[in-house]
Design a protein around this motif. Structure first.
Motif, mmCIF file in Angstrom:
data_model
loop_
_atom_site.group_PDB
_atom_site.id
_atom_site.type_symbol
_atom_site.label_atom_id
_atom_site.label_comp_id
_atom_site.label_asym_id
_atom_site.label_seq_id
_atom_site.Cartn_x
_atom_site.Cartn_y
_atom_site.Cartn_z
ATOM 1 N N CYS A 8 35.559 51.126 39.324
ATOM 2 C CA CYS A 8 35.050 50.336 40.441
ATOM 3 C C CYS A 8 34.465 49.034 39.907
ATOM 4 C CB CYS A 8 33.972 51.092 41.207
ATOM 5 S SG CYS A 8 34.596 52.561 42.076
ATOM 6 N N SER A 9 34.617 47.984 40.679
ATOM 7 C CA SER A 9 34.077 46.679 40.295
ATOM 8 C C SER A 9 32.911 46.299 41.195
ATOM 9 C CB SER A 9 35.159 45.604 40.395
ATOM 10 O OG SER A 9 34.585 44.319 40.225
ATOM 11 N N GLU A 10 31.811 45.927 40.567
ATOM 12 C CA GLU A 10 30.662 45.371 41.283
ATOM 13 C C GLU A 10 30.553 43.870 41.004
ATOM 14 O OE1 GLU A 10 28.537 46.699 43.466
ATOM 15 O OE2 GLU A 10 29.732 48.545 43.455
ATOM 16 N N LEU A 11 31.565 43.324 40.368
ATOM 17 C CA LEU A 11 31.570 41.890 40.065
ATOM 18 C C LEU A 11 32.182 41.120 41.230
ATOM 19 C CD1 LEU A 11 32.959 42.075 36.407
ATOM 20 C CD2 LEU A 11 30.562 41.999 37.122
ATOM 21 N N GLY A 12 31.898 39.830 41.283
ATOM 22 C CA GLY A 12 32.583 38.943 42.227
ATOM 23 C C GLY A 12 32.578 39.467 43.651
#
Length: 604
Positions: free
Chosen positions: A48-52
């Motif tokens: 999972c990405s919490e960036l951008g």
């Protein structure tokens, strides 16, 4: 000692599943054959990405051949945020999101890299291909830009090069056409490169061929089947591991149906056969735009251990597993499966330090060679024992006359090389001579008493036991007896001793039946009679675990901990509509005893 097998044995598909709250993250699916997929991690995201934008779409995975690493890159986009498609096209993130791994299981935290040119909209569907000529990766993606001479924004393919996915060369325009273009994928074969892209105006796939990755090297190929297929995107192409045939998958976004596979045996021809619904299975979740990568046996095993269903341990088709522990290492000795009429000739061995991550130790015996003088094939149901520095491998084989016999081979290591005895150990002729009723002399298992006396149990149609000679390659015929009390016995009898009782287990029904199962009984004496108790291993239809039997039981040395290894029908069950009894896969589960001292049914 054998050399570990690094051939490709399966496939990993990384993908997203849609615009639902958690759908725009990275999901993993696994396949043995590239057409029938199992959702990994119980259908939940692996990364999972919490960036951008706090979401990723269009993930793509690539192997770094020189670093022994994997990179996974994705679009920094989450439509579920509610900003809409227009915002993404015109003002979307110019970053790609990157993860790195050495084993496909443990991944770094993600990082972002800005690769989109100033003024570009979203960096769509980034992909990468390793360039052997230059020793780096060509990374390419789509962005909508408007140049001075253009009246409107237009989707084009841009590219940059990198060795580590952290520092990139300056971004260049890679493909521009009269129409909008997005979703490019490239495959190398035979010194050439084949490029598949979505025409965003006509909503179909176009194909090109080049002699290098240079942008001027490509010319168009005619591919009518692709040009006529409208409303698809996200093309991905991969070669099957076992043959010169390629699979192109396209995301049927217009119909909301996820991926559809098409096959070709000639990349130059542009001819593809569209598969019908019954010819593939994409698992439970809808597979949206992602990437497919061929993986080795050990990589398959690691993925199943980390993200599988908690039962299957060996990738591929294997059956009748004998599970043992020698020293601090576990070994599995199965039947090599997947052959009509159980006609395989080779035995393989597998080893593990933890019962989860398995290593292919290669072929240890081949009945189609001079390895086994008395047999011509049908390599079935082995078992192994250790004594006085030697390993004794008991196995089934068919003779030239068509009869089944049990033989033995000897080695100084658990993985060979094994040397078979010139004659079989147990045969149907012997049964007739001794007056022992028997359907087939197959399915050996070994039991060793506390005093070191070894016994061989075997038989189809009638459970039989005999004491082995001290040399482990002969039997004391005067000790051969049938064992009474094994209710509904078909084959594969085993015994262990615990709490002063002998605990017998055996397989019932037929290996081709989904009701194939394991019964259990106890006896005060090794030769019986056995008191039948109840089944201890039966199918779980809700979990698609069918035909669960032909097992072995391992006691962890010096403990009261037990494991049961068995096979089940290959999953997904739709992969084989007929002959499921010779398309099986190996599982391991814990086995326990209750306060009453009896074996408890295995909870699948």
């Amino acid at each position: 000692m054998s050399v570990h097998n690094n051939r490709y044995a399966g496939y990993l598909l990384v993908h997203f599943i849609g615009e639902q709250p958690n759908g725009e993250q990275v999901y993993f699916s696994y396949s043995d054959d590239g057409l029938h997929w199992k959702d990994l991690n119980a259908g939940q995201p692996v990364l999972c990405s919490e960036l951008g934008e706090k979401g990723v779409r269009d993930p793509f995975i690539v192997r770094s051949p020189k670093e022994n690493k994997f990179y996974l890159i994705a679009t920094d986009l989450r439509i579920a945020n509610g900003k809409g498609w227009s915002s993404a096209v015109n003002d979307g993130s110019r970053d790609i999101i990157v993860w790195e791994s050495t084993d496909l299981v443990r991944w770094t935290s993600p990082w972002s890299v800005t690769v989109g040119v100033p003024g570009a909209g979203c960096v769509w569907a980034p992909e990468a291909i390793y360039d052997e000529a230059s020793g780096d990766f060509l990374v390419f993606w789509a962005s909508a830009t408007q140049e001075l001479q253009e009246e409107d924004r237009k989707q084009k393919i841009f590219s940059a090069r990198t060795k580590d996915f952290r520092s990139f060369t300056a971004t260049e325009k890679y493909i521009e056409r009269e129409n909008h273009i997005i979703d490019t994928t490239i495959i190398a074969y035979n010194g050439c490169y084949y490029r598949y892209s979505k025409d965003e105006t006509t909503k179909n796939i176009r194909v090109e061929k080049g002699s290098s990755l240079d942008k001027e090297s490509f010319t168009g190929l005619n591919a009518p089947a692709l040009e006529e297929m409208l409303g698809v995107e996200g093309p991905q192409i991969f070669k099957f591991n076992d043959r010169d045939e390629w699979c192109l998958i396209v995301d049927r976004f217009a119909e909301g149906k996820g991926y559809l596979p098409l096959l070709t045996s000639d990349l130059d021809s542009g001819e593809f056969r569209v598969l019908q619904d019954g010819e593939f299975n994409l698992g439970t979740s809808k597979k949206r735009h992602g990437g497919v990568m061929p993986i080795t046996f050990e990589e398959c095993s690691r993925l199943l251990a980390a993200f599988g269903d908690g039962h299957q341990v060996l990738p591929g088709q294997f059956a009748d597993p004998d599970l043992v522990k020698f020293g601090d290492r576990y070994y599995l000795y199965p039947t090599t499966d997947g052959f009509d009429g159980w006609s395989g000739t080779q035995f393989r061995a597998f080893s593990s330090a933890d019962l989860k991550n398995w290593q292919d130790e290669g072929v240890i015996l081949d009945l189609a060679t001079e390895d086994v003088p008395w047999s011509v094939g049908s390599a079935w149901a082995p078992a192994i024992a250790f004594r006085d520095g030697n390993y004794y491998y008991y196995f089934c084989g068919k003779t030239e006359s068509g009869s089944h016999s049990i033989g033995v081979a000897v080695a100084e290591t658990p993985v060979g090389p094994f040397r078979a005895q010139p004659e079989s150990l147990i045969s149907m002729e012997q049964m007739k001579r001794l007056g022992i009723p028997m359907s087939l002399t197959i399915d050996p298992s070994i039991y060793i008493e506390d005093d070191g006396t070894a016994y061989l149990l075997f038989g189809n149609g009638n459970p039989t036991i005999v004491r082995l000679g001290d040399d482990m390659v002969s039997v004391a015929e005067d000790t051969m007896r049938s064992v009474a009390g094994l209710h509904d016995f078909r084959e594969a009898v085993t015994v262990l001793k615990r709490g002063g009782l002998y605990h017998f287990t055996w397989s019932c029904d037929d290996t081709g039946s989904e009701d194939y199962h394991v019964n259990y009984g106890t006896a005060e004496h090794l030769y019986g009679p056995v008191t039948y108790r109840y089944p201890v291993l039966v199918k779980n239809k809700e979990k698609d675990m069918l035909g669960t039997a032909h097992h072995s039981i391992l006691q962890e040395p010096g403990t009261d901990q037990y494991w049961i290894a068995y096979h089940r029908f290959v999953t997904p069950l739709s992969r084989f509509t007929q002959g499921k009894g010779f398309h099986r896969e190996v599982c391991i589960d814990p086995l326990t005893f209750g306060e009453d001292g009896l074996m408890q049914p295995v909870q699948l």
